[in-house]
Scaffold this motif. Structure first.
Motif, PDB file in Angstrom:
ATOM      1  N   GLU A  45       3.984  -9.404  11.005  1.00 41.61           N
ATOM      2  CA  GLU A  45       3.434 -10.726  10.769  1.00 41.61           C
ATOM      3  C   GLU A  45       3.441 -11.290   9.635  1.00 41.61           C
ATOM      4  O   GLU A  45       3.225 -12.481   9.314  1.00 41.61           O
ATOM      5  N   ASP A  46       4.046 -10.687   8.334  1.00 44.94           N
ATOM      6  CA  ASP A  46       4.172 -11.105   6.913  1.00 44.94           C
ATOM      7  C   ASP A  46       4.770 -10.079   6.266  1.00 44.94           C
ATOM      8  O   ASP A  46       5.525  -9.173   6.816  1.00 44.94           O
ATOM      9  N   ASN A  47       5.077 -10.479   4.927  1.00 42.39           N
ATOM     10  CA  ASN A  47       5.953  -9.490   4.149  1.00 42.39           C
ATOM     11  C   ASN A  47       5.294  -8.454   3.420  1.00 42.39           C
ATOM     12  O   ASN A  47       5.853  -7.994   2.407  1.00 42.39           O
ATOM     13  N   THR A  48       3.910  -8.034   3.839  1.00 46.72           N
ATOM     14  CA  THR A  48       3.395  -7.084   3.168  1.00 46.72           C
ATOM     15  C   THR A  48       4.110  -5.903   3.542  1.00 46.72           C
ATOM     16  O   THR A  48       4.696  -5.592   4.710  1.00 46.72           O
ATOM     17  N   GLU A  49       4.240  -4.884   2.686  1.00 45.65           N
ATOM     18  CA  GLU A  49       4.842  -3.518   3.232  1.00 45.65           C
ATOM     19  C   GLU A  49       3.964  -2.322   2.927  1.00 45.65           C
ATOM     20  O   GLU A  49       3.030  -2.676   2.055  1.00 45.65           O
ATOM     21  N   PHE A  50       4.273  -1.160   3.356  1.00 46.61           N
ATOM     22  CA  PHE A  50       3.400  -0.222   3.044  1.00 46.61           C
ATOM     23  C   PHE A  50       4.599   1.064   2.785  1.00 46.61           C
ATOM     24  O   PHE A  50       5.808   1.086   3.286  1.00 46.61           O
ATOM     25  N   VAL A  51       4.484   1.824   1.759  1.00 48.78           N
ATOM     26  CA  VAL A  51       5.458   2.793   1.353  1.00 48.78           C
ATOM     27  C   VAL A  51       4.994   4.121   1.351  1.00 48.78           C
ATOM     28  O   VAL A  51       3.845   4.533   1.068  1.00 48.78           O
ATOM     29  N   LEU A  52       5.766   5.024   2.030  1.00 49.34           N
ATOM     30  CA  LEU A  52       5.350   6.381   1.986  1.00 49.34           C
ATOM     31  C   LEU A  52       5.982   7.157   0.722  1.00 49.34           C
ATOM     32  O   LEU A  52       7.376   6.866   0.567  1.00 49.34           O
ATOM     33  N   HIS A  53       5.344   7.875   0.085  1.00 46.60           N
ATOM     34  CA  HIS A  53       6.136   8.405  -0.838  1.00 46.60           C
ATOM     35  C   HIS A  53       5.486  10.162  -1.108  1.00 46.60           C
ATOM     36  O   HIS A  53       4.370  10.622  -0.631  1.00 46.60           O
ATOM     37  N   SER A  54       6.469  10.735  -1.867  1.00 50.52           N
ATOM     38  CA  SER A  54       6.207  12.388  -1.960  1.00 50.52           C
ATOM     39  C   SER A  54       6.008  12.570  -3.260  1.00 50.52           C
ATOM     40  O   SER A  54       6.052  13.910  -3.588  1.00 50.52           O
ATOM     41  N   ILE A  91       0.767  -1.156  -0.038  1.00 47.48           N
ATOM     42  CA  ILE A  91      -0.025  -0.056  -0.138  1.00 47.48           C
ATOM     43  C   ILE A  91       0.811   1.159   0.052  1.00 47.48           C
ATOM     44  O   ILE A  91       1.915   1.157   0.766  1.00 47.48           O
ATOM     45  N   ARG A  92       0.712   2.198  -1.045  1.00 50.08           N
ATOM     46  CA  ARG A  92       1.480   3.428  -0.888  1.00 50.08           C
ATOM     47  C   ARG A  92       0.650   4.558  -0.514  1.00 50.08           C
ATOM     48  O   ARG A  92      -0.630   4.958  -0.971  1.00 50.08           O
ATOM     49  N   LEU A  93       1.154   5.424   0.431  1.00 51.42           N
ATOM     50  CA  LEU A  93       0.607   6.197   0.701  1.00 51.42           C
ATOM     51  C   LEU A  93       1.322   7.738   0.808  1.00 51.42           C
ATOM     52  O   LEU A  93       2.639   7.767   0.753  1.00 51.42           O
ATOM     53  N   TYR A  94       0.859   8.910   0.120  1.00 49.42           N
ATOM     54  CA  TYR A  94       1.362  10.132   0.039  1.00 49.42           C
ATOM     55  C   TYR A  94       1.619  10.904   1.421  1.00 49.42           C
ATOM     56  O   TYR A  94       0.813  10.776   2.267  1.00 49.42           O
ATOM     57  N   VAL A  95       2.677  11.483   1.501  1.00 51.61           N
ATOM     58  CA  VAL A  95       3.209  12.238   2.657  1.00 51.61           C
ATOM     59  C   VAL A  95       3.705  13.599   2.166  1.00 51.61           C
ATOM     60  O   VAL A  95       4.632  13.370   1.115  1.00 51.61           O
ATOM     61  N   SER A  96       3.742  14.558   2.567  1.00 52.03           N
ATOM     62  CA  SER A  96       4.299  15.749   2.261  1.00 52.03           C
ATOM     63  C   SER A  96       5.819  15.789   2.849  1.00 52.03           C
ATOM     64  O   SER A  96       6.588  16.542   2.216  1.00 52.03           O
ATOM     65  N   ASP A  97       6.103  15.400   3.729  1.00 52.47           N
ATOM     66  CA  ASP A  97       7.553  15.184   4.215  1.00 52.47           C
ATOM     67  C   ASP A  97       8.032  14.189   4.679  1.00 52.47           C
ATOM     68  O   ASP A  97       7.685  13.440   5.771  1.00 52.47           O
ATOM     69  N   LEU A  98       8.981  13.387   4.107  1.00 53.90           N
ATOM     70  CA  LEU A  98       9.242  12.053   4.035  1.00 53.90           C
ATOM     71  C   LEU A  98      10.270  11.854   5.405  1.00 53.90           C
ATOM     72  O   LEU A  98       9.817  11.002   6.266  1.00 53.90           O
ATOM     73  N   GLN A  99      10.900  13.052   5.694  1.00 57.38           N
ATOM     74  CA  GLN A  99      11.806  12.673   6.956  1.00 57.38           C
ATOM     75  C   GLN A  99      10.771  12.929   8.178  1.00 57.38           C
ATOM     76  O   GLN A  99      11.179  12.071   9.004  1.00 57.38           O
ATOM     77  N   GLU A 100      10.077  13.534   8.174  1.00 63.45           N
ATOM     78  CA  GLU A 100       9.086  13.990   9.461  1.00 63.45           C
ATOM     79  C   GLU A 100       8.236  12.678   9.519  1.00 63.45           C
ATOM     80  O   GLU A 100       8.113  12.131  10.747  1.00 63.45           O
TER      81      GLU A 100
END
Length: 90
Positions: free
Chosen positions: A48-57, A12-21
């Motif tokens: 629990e498994d190899n699902t990942e979530f990704v933060l992107h800007s 699952i990919r989620l947008y964030v405005s500030d990656l470092q924060e």
């Protein structure tokens, strides 16, 4: 189709405005473990498994990927299901 087409949520990919924060928040506050990082994305693993979530800007979109046994077969099954569908639920 007798068995489930989607095996699991892969990412699952989620947008964030500030990656470092966001990195600091997800690691320090929520206890998530970073598994990889690029200039515009950070990937976190799950316990629990190899699902990942990704933060992107890069774009303000939320996206998800599903794992299937065969992409070619999944596309064929979806196309076939469209032929018999009399309404859309997406």
């Amino acid at each position: 189709m007798n068995k489930s087409l989607f095996k699991k949520v892969d990412c699952i990919r989620l947008y964030v405005s500030d990656l470092q924060e966001s990195l600091e928040y997800y690691e320090k506050t929520l206890g998530q473990k970073m598994v990889w990082k690029t200039e515009r994305t950070i990937g976190f693993g799950m316990d629990e498994d190899n699902t990942e979530f990704v933060l992107h800007s890069s774009t303000r979109k939320v996206k998800g990927d599903f794992m299937v046994d065969s992409v070619v077969k999944a596309i064929e099954d979806i196309k076939e299901s469209w032929r018999s569908c009399d309404h859309w639920t997406f």
